[in-house]
Design a protein around this motif. Structure first.
Motif, PDB file in Angstrom:
ATOM      1  N   SER A 149       1.052  -4.860  35.726  1.00  0.00           N
ATOM      2  CA  SER A 149      -0.376  -5.091  35.909  1.00  0.00           C
ATOM      3  C   SER A 149      -1.010  -5.542  34.600  1.00  0.00           C
ATOM      4  CB  SER A 149      -1.059  -3.800  36.367  1.00  0.00           C
ATOM      5  OG  SER A 149      -1.059  -2.839  35.315  1.00  0.00           O
ATOM      6  N   ARG A 196      -3.355  -4.031  33.072  1.00  0.00           N
ATOM      7  CA  ARG A 196      -3.467  -2.850  32.207  1.00  0.00           C
ATOM      8  C   ARG A 196      -2.125  -2.531  31.549  1.00  0.00           C
ATOM      9  NH1 ARG A 196      -7.030   0.863  31.097  1.00  0.00           N
ATOM     10  NH2 ARG A 196      -8.465   0.064  32.669  1.00  0.00           N
ATOM     11  N   ASP A 197      -1.038  -2.638  32.304  1.00  0.00           N
ATOM     12  CA  ASP A 197       0.293  -2.413  31.734  1.00  0.00           C
ATOM     13  C   ASP A 197       0.522  -3.351  30.547  1.00  0.00           C
ATOM     14  OD1 ASP A 197       0.975  -0.499  33.657  1.00  0.00           O
ATOM     15  OD2 ASP A 197       1.834  -1.989  35.004  1.00  0.00           O
ATOM     16  N   TYR A 232      -1.667  -4.921  28.709  1.00  0.00           N
ATOM     17  CA  TYR A 232      -2.542  -4.577  27.588  1.00  0.00           C
ATOM     18  C   TYR A 232      -1.992  -3.388  26.809  1.00  0.00           C
ATOM     19  CZ  TYR A 232      -6.490  -3.046  24.846  1.00  0.00           C
ATOM     20  OH  TYR A 232      -7.281  -2.652  23.795  1.00  0.00           O
ATOM     21  N   GLU A 233      -1.577  -2.344  27.517  1.00  0.00           N
ATOM     22  CA  GLU A 233      -1.090  -1.143  26.843  1.00  0.00           C
ATOM     23  C   GLU A 233       0.198  -1.418  26.061  1.00  0.00           C
ATOM     24  OE1 GLU A 233      -0.833   1.861  29.837  1.00  0.00           O
ATOM     25  OE2 GLU A 233      -3.011   2.169  29.920  1.00  0.00           O
ATOM     26  N   THR A 292     -11.294  -1.606  29.877  1.00  0.00           N
ATOM     27  CA  THR A 292     -10.532  -1.195  28.704  1.00  0.00           C
ATOM     28  C   THR A 292     -11.417  -1.303  27.471  1.00  0.00           C
ATOM     29  OG1 THR A 292      -8.485  -1.942  29.674  1.00  0.00           O
ATOM     30  CG2 THR A 292      -8.485  -1.614  27.308  1.00  0.00           C
ATOM     31  N   PRO A 330      -7.747  -5.790  30.450  1.00  0.00           N
ATOM     32  CA  PRO A 330      -8.210  -5.490  31.803  1.00  0.00           C
ATOM     33  C   PRO A 330      -9.607  -4.914  31.811  1.00  0.00           C
ATOM     34  CG  PRO A 330      -6.613  -3.860  31.074  1.00  0.00           C
ATOM     35  CD  PRO A 330      -6.617  -4.946  30.049  1.00  0.00           C
TER      36      PRO A 330
END
Length: 233
Positions: A84, A86-87, A89-90, A229, A226
């Motif tokens: 995703s 978010r994944d 980005y992290e 965030t 995302p």
């Protein structure tokens, strides 16, 4: 992703075994988006693409299952896992925390006789970008960055970064290659080496940070972060 391209990767990137060679190319194909999330791939069909038997393909894919890159589907094959926004980005945020300071730390320990090989690797990255061969590009890119990180003297850090890189998906690379813009990014590796060879660890750190940030802008084909965030420097 044609059979010709895949067999080219196998010839160009020799590893200790055909299984490792195939695994490296498969990993790059997944990261680049050449192998698409949700689609099921069988070992025999991939073997035909590589020009090898299904056995090393199946063994390599099982390794990638353990890395979380694909899911094994009994009696069907393997499915690429999705990542995703978010994944992504992290994972990239973690890379930004780890890699730039590690390269600064490594700079004084890169011996002069290592630079010819490192520059050859940087040239391989440019070659992949110029040809629009994303598998070649990402395989050479990974080899280059992990080779540099080894001089930081922390094996676990290098292994962690390798794992984080594998969890990335770079769907924007194909568009950049088509526009002829991927070469500019590829050339950044030579600039990094110039700073390292000059002993300027602080500059190398800045250049690596900027280079990794491309993942959140140009390379991922998506937004910088995302929604929701909170990004802090």
């Amino acid at each position: 992703m044609t059979g010709t391209e895949l067999r080219s990767v196998v010839r160009l990137h020799k590893q200790p075994s055909i299984r490792d060679t195939v695994k490296s190319a498969l990993r790059s194909a997944i990261i680049s988006g050449e192998m698409q999330p949700g689609r099921v791939y069988s070992a025999p069909s991939l073997g035909d693409e590589f020009g090898v038997s299904a056995t090393p393909i199946r063994e390599a894919m099982l390794d990638l299952v353990r890395e979380g890159l694909v899911i094994a589907l009994p009696n069907r094959g393997f499915q690429v896992t999705e990542v995703s926004a978010r994944d992504l980005y992290e994972v990239t945020e973690l890379r930004l925390m780890l890699e730039p300071p590690a390269i600064e730390r490594a700079t004084p320990f890169v011996p002069p006789d290592a630079f010819p090989a490192l520059r050859a690797q940087a040239d391989e990255i440019v070659e992949g970008a110029e040809r629009g061969d994303l598998i070649h590009y990402l395989t050479a890119d990974s080899d280059f960055h992990l080779a540099l990180l080894q001089y930081a003297g922390n094996v676990r850090l290098t292994e962690l970064v390798a794992s984080l890189r594998s969890q990335t998906r770079l769907f924007g690379l194909a568009s950049l290659a088509e526009q002829g813009l991927l070469t500019a990014s590829a050339l950044e590796h030579s600039t990094m080496l110039d700073a390292i060879e000059a002993g300027d660890g602080a500059l190398a750190r800045t250049l690596v940070y900027s280079h990794i940030e491309h993942v959140l802008t140009d390379w991922s084909g998506g937004p910088a972060a995302p929604a929701g965030t909170d990004r802090r420097a």
